[in-house]
Design an enzyme around this catalytic site. Sequence first.
Site, mmCIF file in Angstrom:
data_model
loop_
_atom_site.group_PDB
_atom_site.id
_atom_site.type_symbol
_atom_site.label_atom_id
_atom_site.label_comp_id
_atom_site.label_asym_id
_atom_site.label_seq_id
_atom_site.Cartn_x
_atom_site.Cartn_y
_atom_site.Cartn_z
ATOM 1 N N PRO A 45 -5.173 -11.024 -18.286
ATOM 2 C CA PRO A 45 -5.059 -11.968 -17.181
ATOM 3 C C PRO A 45 -5.458 -13.394 -17.583
ATOM 4 C CG PRO A 45 -6.074 -9.930 -16.443
ATOM 5 C CD PRO A 45 -6.015 -9.859 -17.934
ATOM 6 N N TYR A 46 -6.511 -13.500 -18.374
ATOM 7 C CA TYR A 46 -6.971 -14.813 -18.828
ATOM 8 C C TYR A 46 -5.902 -15.485 -19.694
ATOM 9 C CZ TYR A 46 -10.112 -18.263 -21.032
ATOM 10 O OH TYR A 46 -10.700 -19.420 -21.483
ATOM 11 N N VAL A 47 -5.319 -14.723 -20.609
ATOM 12 C CA VAL A 47 -4.282 -15.264 -21.493
ATOM 13 C C VAL A 47 -3.024 -15.626 -20.710
ATOM 14 C CG1 VAL A 47 -2.680 -14.633 -23.344
ATOM 15 C CG2 VAL A 47 -5.127 -14.249 -23.624
#
Length: 246
Positions: free
Chosen positions: A154-156
């Site tokens: 999700p962060y990427v």
Amino acid sequence: MSTTQNTRVALVTGGSGGIGKAVVEKLIADGFAVAVHYAGNQARADTIVADARAAGGRAIAVGGDVADEIAMEAAFDRVETEFGGVDVVVNTAGVMILGPIADFGLDDFDRLMRTNVRGTFVVSQQAARRVRGGGAIINFSTTVTRTQFPTYGPYVAGKSAVEGMTMILARELRGRDITVNAVAPGPTATPLFLDGKSDEAVAALANAAPLGRLGAPEDIAEVAAFLAGPARWINGQTLFANGGLA
């Protein structure tokens, strides 16, 4: 507060955070007048400003949610009122929430996207309208877009969006003499990175880089300052500052 005609002005979002604080300190040392942005920690931002002024620098604190276009418009207005304009915007503000995609909560996903993607978009939009010729817009991505570690999905996803909009904005500002780049740090010893990681996990990440250590916030600040100052022929790029990790 006023600045001399030749003083360059920078706004650093997330300026009270680990990398943001290092960027503020480096730009102050380089002679910039700096607006230290904070979202929730005004006391920390005020301390950074006080320290900068005590050292002879020019600084103010500005608050607001980076994803709130009204708040960011007001923040840019304040910087222009205090310092006469904006030359550099360094957008370090962000949140990190890790977890496997299959089990990741959508509320957490929305929070990530709101700060990291919408926030970057809102700040970049204001910067595109206001940064003066000869200036720079510097957004922040992550080396994990390359290393592709599990639990960072999700962060990427958000940081990949940041890279995409950064590259396109560089082309949209053709003819304005404004560079637009992204910095992609590797593992860096900040509270945001260290939170929730075991000592073993931190040690493994430190050993993964050929230089055999975690990055320091000051390492990343050097890259941002390079893009903010002398690097006028670097444009529309993502610079990976990770000790050779990827």
